[in-house]
Design an enzyme around this catalytic site. Structure first.
Site, PDB file in Angstrom:
ATOM      1  N   SER A  45       0.852  -1.183   0.000  1.00  0.00           N
ATOM      2  CA  SER A  45       0.000   0.000   0.000  1.00  0.00           C
ATOM      3  C   SER A  45       0.885   1.228   0.000  1.00  0.00           C
ATOM      4  CB  SER A  45      -0.871  -0.003   1.239  1.00  0.00           C
ATOM      5  OG  SER A  45      -0.014   0.091   2.365  1.00  0.00           O
ATOM      6  N   LYS A  46       0.271   2.383  -0.092  1.00  0.00           N
ATOM      7  CA  LYS A  46       1.014   3.636  -0.052  1.00  0.00           C
ATOM      8  C   LYS A  46       1.913   3.695   1.181  1.00  0.00           C
ATOM      9  CE  LYS A  46       0.115   7.223  -3.012  1.00  0.00           C
ATOM     10  NZ  LYS A  46       0.828   6.606  -4.104  1.00  0.00           N
ATOM     11  N   ARG A  47       1.403   3.095   2.256  1.00  0.00           N
ATOM     12  CA  ARG A  47       2.153   3.141   3.498  1.00  0.00           C
ATOM     13  C   ARG A  47       3.424   2.303   3.423  1.00  0.00           C
ATOM     14  NH1 ARG A  47      -0.256   0.961   8.606  1.00  0.00           N
ATOM     15  NH2 ARG A  47       1.483   1.443   9.982  1.00  0.00           N
TER      16      ARG A  47
END
Ligand code: GLU
Length: 503
Positions: free
Chosen positions: A260-262
């Site tokens: 994910s973006k994280r």
């Protein structure tokens, strides 16, 4: 299998900025090509092809960012944008006639057909299928139109799409990582290969280009595995020999879900902005789905080229662990010469401490760079990525340190003992003639004994007084770089703080 020339490609779509997953695909292809060139096989070529046929999803600046990301990592391409090559053009949007004639050939030979269905009909079909809980997909309405039915539509000015005719049966191909993979053809619908605006879909353009560019191996992300049976069927219908396939296993976040973006899905350029070194990124990415053995973690680009092999590609998903990347980047940072480190760290310092850099310590030193180059080796020991440099070195540039007085009263220390220790230290330091690290050590070690303090207690106290932090680079070197005047000033300030403290 006869030994063929290795020609691999990285085929990004400019629909976004490349992230860790995309670049890992590029890296594995690049390593495979460079390894092949070095080993007994013939020259390997790494080709960059821009798959820009989806005009609606095109992102401004994406092509430049793709090229910049590859260049930053030193993944040079033998053919592609800017360098050209014998199989160009390397932008699919400049090759439309090739896809159109392949589609035409497939229609003529009965492997594909024009479809005149309106978007409304397709929408209704989909809704109906969903209501009946049937798999969605084209119902082959136009598959068996007669020639006169086709011309009837053409006369009305309807421009068809072209669909591939999925044959009955099964499609099996060998994946170099997973072995034989079989798909039942009834799970595939008659997909579109050419849109009504004359642009190909990914499937057609990909197959035509991999063939025309003589790609020997397709190393691509796992998500394309389900497209491969379609591609195999198209290769067969066009009479082309398919390349060999290896679908790279997924990269997951530490929570074992999709990136994910994280975790890692951020654009590669952001890693550069954070001060990760390209050498570390290469090493880290190489181990996301490939390994030399079960223990090696630090491995140079040269060794990767030397040892890279498809046999050691992993069969299980890789886990993106930012802690590992930070650690690894720190290892590479420590391998830099201190000049090199200073040079790479300076822009981060100037960006991160614009205000503090006005500080007289920086400007009064015989030259500013001289001061920075004394600080740099101390920071180099501790930093994980260069964006941390300003924070770690801020105290070297601020005149007034701000910290909580309680930091001066670490374990076992009370106000009285701390005050008397700092007073004595101040006196002795003020008469110390040479303020280098070893003179400081010679003075301060015995002083702890004299004051009846553990060395850790005295040093901890001085560390907070001179840096405002409990964790900082080695004390004596730090004090030496700060200089006598600053150290005395800071100790005096600490004494003042203690004086006004309530307990
Ligand atoms: N254009 C596709 C992508 O962006 C290429 C997939 C493939 O390598 O076949 O990933």
């Amino acid at each position: 299998m006869p030994m063929t020339q290795v020609r691999v490609r990285y085929a990004p779509s400019p629909t976004g900025y490349p992230h860790i997953g995309n670049i890992r695909t590029a890296l594995f292809n690049w390593l495979f090509a460079r390894h092949s060139s070095e080993s007994i096989m013939t020259k390997g070529s790494f080709i960059l092809r821009i798959e820009d046929t989806d005009m609606t999803r095109k992102v401004e600046g994406a092509v430049d960012t793709i090229l910049e990301s590859l260049r930053w990592l030193g993944l040079d391409w033998d053919e592609g944008p800017e360098v050209g090559g014998d199989f160009g053009p390397y932008f699919q949007s400049q090759r439309l006639n090739l896809y159109q004639s392949a589609a035409k050939q497939m229609i003529e030979q009965g492997y594909a057909y024009p479809c005149y269905c309106s978007p409304e009909r397709l929408d209704e079909l989909r809704t109906r299928q969903m209501q009946r809980k049937q798999p969605t997909g084209y119902d082959r309405h136009c598959r068996d139109l007669t020639l006169s039915e086709r011309s009837h539509f053409e006369e009305q000015g309807i421009i068809p799409v072209v669909r591939f005719k999925i044959p009955p049966g099964k499609t099996t191909f060998r994946d170099l990582i997973r072995g034989n993979v079989t798909f039942s053809n009834n799970t595939l619908d008659d997909f579109i290969i050419l849109k009504s605006d004359g642009f190909p879909t990914y499937h057609l353009a990909n197959v035509v280009d991999d063939h025309l560019m003589q790609i020997s191996h397709v190393l691509r992300a796992d998500e394309w595995l389900s497209s491969t049976p379609r591609h195999i069927l198209m290769y067969q219908s066009l009479g082309y020999e398919p390349p060999l396939f290896a679908h790279l296993t997924m990269i997951m976040g530490p929570d074992h879900t999709k990136l994910s973006k994280r975790y890692g899905a951020t654009s590669l350029i952001e890693y550069r902005q954070q001060g990760y070194l390209p050498e570390a990124i290469i090493n880290f990415l190489a181990l996301l789905g490939w390994s030399l053995d079960d223990k090696t973690t630090i491995i140079s680009r040269e060794d990767l080229i030397k040892h890279f092999s498809l046999e050691r590609l992993s069969k299980t998903a890789a886990v993106f662990d930012i802690k590992k990347l930070n650690w690894m980047n720190g290892v590479y940072i420590r391998q830099l010469s201190s000049e090199e480190f200073t040079q790479r760290a300076l822009p981060f310092l100037e960006n991160g401490l614009p205000h503090e850099m006005e500080h007289p310590l920086y400007h009064n030193a015989s030259t500013g760079m001289d001061y920075v180059s004394q600080i740099a080796p101390l920071i180099q020991e501790r930093v994980r990525y260069l964006a941390e440099v300003p924070e770690l070195s801020r105290f070297f540039f601020t005149e007034i340190l701000e910290y909580d007085t309680t930091l001066l009263l670490q374990k076992g220390m009370d106000k009285e003992r701390a005050t008397s220790a700092l007073q004595t230290a101040h006196e002795r330091l003020s008469i110390l003639s040479s303020f280098d690290a070893s003179s400081l050590e010679e003075l301060l070690r015995p002083l702890a004994v004299e004051l009846n303090l553990k060395t850790g207690e005295l040093f901890g106290l001085l560390r907070v007084a001179t840096t405002g932090q409990t964790a900082a680079p080695p004390l004596f070197q730090t004090m030496a770089v700060l200089g006598k005047e600053q150290c005395l000033k800071r100790i005096a300030l600490a004494l003042e703080k203690l004086l006004t403290a309530t307990s």
